[in-house]
Design a protein around this motif. Structure first.
Motif, short mmCIF file in Angstrom:
data_model
loop_
_atom_site.label_atom_id
_atom_site.label_comp_id
_atom_site.label_asym_id
_atom_site.label_seq_id
_atom_site.Cartn_x
_atom_site.Cartn_y
_atom_site.Cartn_z
N ASN A 24 49.80 38.27 46.57
CA ASN A 24 48.76 37.97 45.59
C ASN A 24 47.51 37.35 46.23
OD1 ASN A 24 47.93 38.16 42.84
ND2 ASN A 24 48.29 35.98 42.54
N GLU B 1 43.74 36.98 47.59
CA GLU B 1 42.42 37.47 47.19
C GLU B 1 41.73 38.19 48.35
OE1 GLU B 1 43.48 34.16 44.50
OE2 GLU B 1 43.43 34.35 46.69
N ASN C 161 37.71 39.84 46.91
CA ASN C 161 38.50 39.99 45.70
C ASN C 161 38.32 41.42 45.19
OD1 ASN C 161 40.17 39.30 43.49
ND2 ASN C 161 39.29 37.24 43.44
N VAL C 162 38.93 41.73 44.07
CA VAL C 162 38.83 43.07 43.51
C VAL C 162 37.36 43.42 43.28
CG1 VAL C 162 39.44 44.52 41.54
CG2 VAL C 162 41.10 42.90 42.46
N ARG D 295 38.45 48.39 46.86
CA ARG D 295 39.38 47.36 46.40
C ARG D 295 39.45 47.43 44.88
NH1 ARG D 295 40.55 41.93 48.15
NH2 ARG D 295 42.71 41.55 47.49
N GLU E 205 42.45 47.36 43.26
CA GLU E 205 43.56 46.50 42.85
C GLU E 205 43.67 45.38 43.86
OE1 GLU E 205 47.16 49.19 41.58
OE2 GLU E 205 46.18 50.00 43.37
N LYS E 206 44.19 44.26 43.42
CA LYS E 206 44.27 43.11 44.30
C LYS E 206 45.17 43.37 45.50
CE LYS E 206 44.48 38.11 43.74
NZ LYS E 206 44.83 37.01 42.81
N ARG E 207 46.24 44.08 45.32
CA ARG E 207 47.21 44.24 46.39
C ARG E 207 46.84 45.30 47.41
NH1 ARG E 207 52.45 44.58 44.83
NH2 ARG E 207 52.98 45.80 46.68
N SER F 59 45.53 39.86 55.27
CA SER F 59 45.24 39.25 53.99
C SER F 59 45.43 37.74 54.09
CB SER F 59 46.15 39.81 52.89
OG SER F 59 47.47 39.30 53.00
#
Lengths: 112, 110
Positions: free
Chosen positions: A28, A30, A51-52, A68, A70-72, A93
């Motif tokens: 999770n 950012e 971030n997204v 980006r 999605e966050k993952r 990350s």
């Protein structure tokens, strides 16, 4: 297990054939980033994302794109690969303060 | 511009302590010292970081001089698996860039 995964791990392609290297993290986080590593040049940052939908260029962004949505996930796109993009690529990350960056296992790319 | 200076290589005997020096004479007041290592083309691995106090975790100890212009990473009992390139980095924690220099190639010998 907390981890950053990259696919593929090894890739041989030809000049001009579009390719995507995927990166995914399950923490999770950012912040995500892409690096390339070349002999004698060390690790150099290509792009990063805070971030997204927020991305920015690193030191060597030419010839690369990222997204980006999605966050993952933070895929690296080479629209028209060239031999000078032959390299070892790492995705990383980290959490909101970037105190510790977690790196993926690397993708070794050869462009003929 | 290189912010840190490290010796290019060093050897260490297995079971002995490995002391890895790093010079960062231009470090600013809000910059931390970070150490990462990279084992044979694997992804770099975080080891430890500190601001001005000495730090210790399960992997290593970090000793920072009082003027903060240099530091030493200590691997207390080096093993063959500690053979790697070790990178000393100075940065503020919320800096989005992580700049790796050439690092120190540490070879642990049996």
């Amino acid at each position: 297990e907390a981890q950053v995964t990259q696919n593929p791990r090894y890739l041989i392609t030809v000049t001009g054939k579009k390719l995507t290297v995927t990166c995914s993290q399950n923490m999770n986080h950012e912040y995500m980033s892409w690096y390339r590593q070349d002999p004698g040049l060390g690790l150099r940052q290509i792009y990063y994302s805070m971030n997204v939908e927020v991305t920015d260029k690193g030191d060597v962004p030419e010839g690369y794109k990222v997204s980006r949505k999605e966050k993952r996930n933070f895929p690296l796109i080479l629209e028209s690969p060239s031999p000078n993009q032959t390299s070892l690529y790492f995705c990383a990350s980290s959490g909101p303060f970037q105190e510790t960056q977690y790196f993926g296992p690397g993708t070794r790319l050869l462009v003929l | 511009d290189a912010k840190t200076t490290q010796p290019p290589s060093m050897d260490c005997a297995e079971g002995r302590a490995a002391n890895l020096p790093c010079n960062h004479s231009t470090i600013s007041g809000n910059e931390y010292v970070y150490w990462y290592r990279q084992i044979h083309s694997q992804g770099p691995q975080y080891i430890i970081h500190g601001l001005k106090n000495n730090e210790t975790n399960e992997m290593a100890s970090l000793i920072i001089t009082e003027d903060r212009k240099s530091s030493t990473l200590i691997l207390p009992h080096a093993t063959l698996r500690d053979t790697a390139v070790y990178y000393c980095i100075v940065r503020v924690p919320n800096d989005y860039k992580l700049s790796f220099g050439a690092g120190t190639t540490v070879t642990v010998r049996a």
